[in-house]
Design a protein around this motif. Sequence first.
Motif, PDB file in Angstrom:
ATOM      1  N   UNK A 189      42.022  40.600  27.187  1.00 50.40           N
ATOM      2  CA  UNK A 189      41.432  41.451  28.215  1.00 50.40           C
ATOM      3  C   UNK A 189      42.346  41.479  29.440  1.00 50.40           C
ATOM      4  N   UNK A 190      42.000  42.310  30.409  1.00 44.90           N
ATOM      5  CA  UNK A 190      42.861  42.486  31.576  1.00 44.90           C
ATOM      6  C   UNK A 190      43.004  41.188  32.366  1.00 44.90           C
ATOM      7  N   UNK A 191      41.924  40.405  32.468  1.00 46.55           N
ATOM      8  CA  UNK A 191      42.014  39.141  33.208  1.00 46.55           C
ATOM      9  C   UNK A 191      43.025  38.200  32.547  1.00 46.55           C
ATOM     10  N   UNK A 192      42.990  38.129  31.226  1.00 44.43           N
ATOM     11  CA  UNK A 192      43.927  37.257  30.500  1.00 44.43           C
ATOM     12  C   UNK A 192      45.368  37.698  30.716  1.00 44.43           C
ATOM     13  N   UNK A 193      45.580  39.017  30.764  1.00 43.92           N
ATOM     14  CA  UNK A 193      46.929  39.527  31.003  1.00 43.92           C
ATOM     15  C   UNK A 193      47.414  39.171  32.399  1.00 43.92           C
ATOM     16  N   UNK A 194      46.526  39.334  33.407  1.00 39.83           N
ATOM     17  CA  UNK A 194      46.876  38.951  34.779  1.00 39.83           C
ATOM     18  C   UNK A 194      47.176  37.452  34.848  1.00 39.83           C
ATOM     19  N   UNK A 262      42.848  32.958  41.354  1.00 41.86           N
ATOM     20  CA  UNK A 262      43.412  31.913  42.198  1.00 41.86           C
ATOM     21  C   UNK A 262      42.699  30.579  41.962  1.00 41.86           C
ATOM     22  N   UNK A 263      41.373  30.591  41.970  1.00 35.41           N
ATOM     23  CA  UNK A 263      40.618  29.352  41.764  1.00 35.41           C
ATOM     24  C   UNK A 263      40.879  28.778  40.376  1.00 35.41           C
ATOM     25  N   UNK A 264      40.926  29.635  39.391  1.00 34.49           N
ATOM     26  CA  UNK A 264      41.206  29.218  38.014  1.00 34.49           C
ATOM     27  C   UNK A 264      42.553  28.503  37.922  1.00 34.49           C
ATOM     28  N   UNK A 265      43.590  29.116  38.484  1.00 33.47           N
ATOM     29  CA  UNK A 265      44.938  28.529  38.427  1.00 33.47           C
ATOM     30  C   UNK A 265      44.979  27.214  39.201  1.00 33.47           C
TER      31      UNK A 265
END
Length: 398
Positions: A189-194, A262-265
């Motif tokens: 999905x787009x989030x995974x690509x980002x 950002x929080x995920x990373x």
Amino acid sequence: MESKNFDYKKLKKILDKENISVEQLAKLTGKTKKAVRPWLNGTTIPHKSSLEKILKVLHITEESISKDGISMKNMQYEVISETLDYLFSYFLPFFAYFSKNNENYQIKQRMNRLNTLSKLHDDSIQYRSSKLLFDKKITLDKQLFSIIEQIKDYVEQEQFPWEDMKKISEDMIYALALEKIKEKDENIDSYSLYRQTCITSIQLIEESFKRSTTLLRMLGERTMTDYSNELLYDNQALLDKHIVDSHMGIVANMFLSNKKLMSDIFVNELDKYCYFSEYYLQMYEWNKNDSSATNLPIPSDEFVIYLKWKIYNISDEEYAKLILESIDRKILSKFDFDYDYDINTIIIEIFDSLIPLMIYESRLVCLAYIKEHKLNYSLELLCIFEELPIQWTKAEEK
């Protein structure tokens, strides 16, 4: 669907099969019975907009009520599919063979010349060619040239719509490439690509530091914002510095546009990239002290404390004390405790400040500390820790 292709007999057959009356069809399409009845005996033909409504409300395809059973969209699809079949089955293999034939022939000729020179100079080195290489420019090669010339002559005719056909061919190739990419990455999905793009930039920053002793020294001395004479004379270090800065810009912009990312990373990835983390912290502090600079995004002030703990090796006790006091201050400043607040409301309000406590190691340190200093903190902070998905026994096991 075009009105002229409408077959009233097929529509009537579908209505009979589904037990749909004239009255029901009229209601579904927003028409009167008087308008719909002639459609079903062939007296009148529905307008294009009415046909589209029929297809939509009955959940049927154009083919099912078309005279020839083939829609224009399907005809276009079949033509495109046939064209692509020709392209990949004949034209591209043809040009690939033409290109490979000439390439291999040239390689063979060059190897023969080198072998001849080796013999003249008593050199024992001889180049051996693959059996796939063509020894001669045989008649087939001339046939290829002839076919290409014919195609070229045809396309170069004045009446040939070259610009239009070029645009259509580019669109076909683009659409095909896009389809192949989607097939390959259909589950991304787009989030995974980002996220992957962000991780790639972080990895490039990390690798740049690892291969440059100059940048590592500058990082340790906190002089990464300076372009010293040494850096200007060290081309590789200067190149690595440009890589670091350009990808740091990419990461910062992605963090600015996507707080969740950002929080995920920060929570799940920073421990793997110590040089990136240290540089990010330095840039954050430097920008914060420079009124003309744009602040780097960071989940919360508490995460700055967390990074300092990880990077500058402050003691666990000092870290826990600093971050717990910071969180407690925010709780007391945001809420008037003359009123009752649900603990989940408080968690939601200061969620960003709690992000470092979602990191397992950090939580254990803070839980161990707060257990020994309960009287120093608000009841709300103690309740928050009870709501976090980690048990007191975890801290006791440490």
